[in-house]
Scaffold this active site. Structure first.
Site, PDB file in Angstrom:
ATOM      1  N   ALA A  66       0.876  -1.175   0.000  1.00  0.00           N
ATOM      2  CA  ALA A  66       0.000   0.000   0.000  1.00  0.00           C
ATOM      3  C   ALA A  66       0.912   1.222   0.000  1.00  0.00           C
ATOM      4  O   ALA A  66       2.060   1.154   0.440  1.00  0.00           O
ATOM      5  CB  ALA A  66      -0.870  -0.017   1.250  1.00  0.00           C
ATOM      6  N   GLY A 112       0.613  -4.968   1.033  1.00  0.00           N
ATOM      7  CA  GLY A 112      -0.608  -5.006   0.214  1.00  0.00           C
ATOM      8  C   GLY A 112      -0.382  -5.662  -1.154  1.00  0.00           C
ATOM      9  O   GLY A 112      -1.320  -6.160  -1.757  1.00  0.00           O
ATOM     10  N   GLU A 115      -0.640  -9.261  -0.504  1.00  0.00           N
ATOM     11  CA  GLU A 115      -2.060  -9.496  -0.204  1.00  0.00           C
ATOM     12  C   GLU A 115      -2.894  -9.509  -1.492  1.00  0.00           C
ATOM     13  O   GLU A 115      -3.831 -10.296  -1.639  1.00  0.00           O
ATOM     14  CB  GLU A 115      -2.564  -8.436   0.784  1.00  0.00           C
ATOM     15  CG  GLU A 115      -1.900  -8.610   2.149  1.00  0.00           C
ATOM     16  CD  GLU A 115      -2.289  -7.531   3.139  1.00  0.00           C
ATOM     17  OE1 GLU A 115      -1.948  -6.355   2.898  1.00  0.00           O
ATOM     18  OE2 GLU A 115      -2.934  -7.861   4.142  1.00  0.00           O
ATOM     19  N   GLU A 135       4.751  -5.340   7.282  1.00  0.00           N
ATOM     20  CA  GLU A 135       3.984  -4.309   7.993  1.00  0.00           C
ATOM     21  C   GLU A 135       4.459  -4.056   9.417  1.00  0.00           C
ATOM     22  O   GLU A 135       4.425  -2.926   9.900  1.00  0.00           O
ATOM     23  CB  GLU A 135       2.485  -4.666   8.013  1.00  0.00           C
ATOM     24  CG  GLU A 135       1.767  -4.405   6.703  1.00  0.00           C
ATOM     25  CD  GLU A 135       1.800  -5.573   5.735  1.00  0.00           C
ATOM     26  OE1 GLU A 135       2.662  -6.459   5.905  1.00  0.00           O
ATOM     27  OE2 GLU A 135       0.964  -5.606   4.817  1.00  0.00           O
TER      28      GLU A 135
END
Ligand code: CO8
Length: 257
Positions: A66, A112, A115, A135
């Site tokens: 992200a 992300g 993911e 993260e």
């Protein structure tokens, strides 16, 4: 369709979606997530398209996570909202997509980005890929389904190690642990993904949709996967694909779905 951060190419029933922010290593900002949703929505209802491939632009990165710049000053409410909205509009949306989605992981798949790859139904990685959930180094945890899907794919013990250590693994290790289905040389990545996609595209789209629902059901709370399989199996008998598939077999010809 025009996008700022995506390229879309449709050929031979296969849609290739390329996340195109190479300078930011294809990090997922809000706009990219919204564009991906928009593209997926359009592809869902495009009968020409039978299989999707998602990849990243350039040779270095699939998606490096992200976009950290966007959420660096978020509050608890904003963080919660970001994760919830992202899961609903992109990550769960891909997992439950009616057409198969293949992630062609062409480099870093971090946070992300991993993911996103894990939301796809199938993953192929180039041999230079590096995968991880870093993260906790940012004071965060995976928020786009990573704690759940990683454990489903590689088992709880390995998932704990990857999440808690934040260490990246290479493509060979990802293959050995079941995180990716195949690893190939970078120059062969899209050819391999297309080859697999065209095998899938040849099969009954209606049966494939039922198979996706049934396979996913086993991983959803409060759903009985065996029961969903029975219902989806039964529904197949009412489809034109079933008539065509069995008819073709009995008449010794190839089915035309
Ligand atoms: N977000 C924003 N920008 C990024 C990101 C990212 N995730 N990753 C790379 N970039 C940018 C860099 O800032 C840099 O930009 P600039 O040139 O303007 O400084 C450019 O991409 C190139 O990156 P590097 O210079 O760092 O390239 P290196 O080859 O030196 O390193 C790495 C590559 C190792 C991939 C490094 O860029 C890195 O560690 N990136 C961050 C990886 C990361 O921590 N990802 C996880 C992000 S958090 C996340 O994904 C949470 C998901 C759940 C969110 C749920 C809602 C809250």
């Amino acid at each position: 369709m025009e996008f700022n951060n995506l390229l879309l190419d449709i050929e031979d029933h296969i849609a290739l979606l390329t996340i195109n922010r190479p300078k930011q290593l294809n990090a997922l900002n809000k706009e990219t997530i919204a564009e991906l949703h928009q593209a997926l929505e359009a592809l869902q209802s495009n009968d020409e398209v039978r299989v999707l491939i998602i990849t990243g632009s350039g040779e270095k990165s699939f998606v490096a996570g992200a976009d950290i710049k966007e959420f660096a000053d978020f509050s608890v409410t904003e963080g919660t909202e970001l994760a919830a909205q992202g899961q609903a509009t992109l990550f769960d949306y891909i997992e439950n997509f009616s057409k198969p989605v293949i992630a062609a992981v062409n480099g870093f798949a971090l946070g992300g980005g991993l993911e996103l790859a894990m939301s796809a139904h199938i993953r192929i990685a180039s041999s230079n890929a590096k995968l991880g959930l870093p993260e906790v180094t940012l004071g965060l945890i995976p928020g786009y389904g990573g704690t759940q899907r990683l454990a489903q794919l590689v088992g709880k013990g390995r998932a704990f190690e990857m999440v808690l250590s934040a260490q990246m693994i290479d493509a060979q290790r990802a293959y050995d642990t079941g995180l990716v289905n195949h690893t190939v040389e970078q120059e062969e990545l899209l050819t391999s993904a297309r080859k697999l996609a065209s095998k899938i595209a040849f099969n009954s789209p209606m049966a494939i949709n039922s198979a996706i629902k049934s396979l996913n059901a086993g991983y959803k709370d409060g759903m009985n996967g065996f029961q969903v399989e029975i219902e989806e199996f039964g529904k197949c008998f009412g489809t034109k694909d079933f008539t065509e598939g069995t008819g073709a077999f009995l008449n010794k010809r190839k089915p035309q779905f």
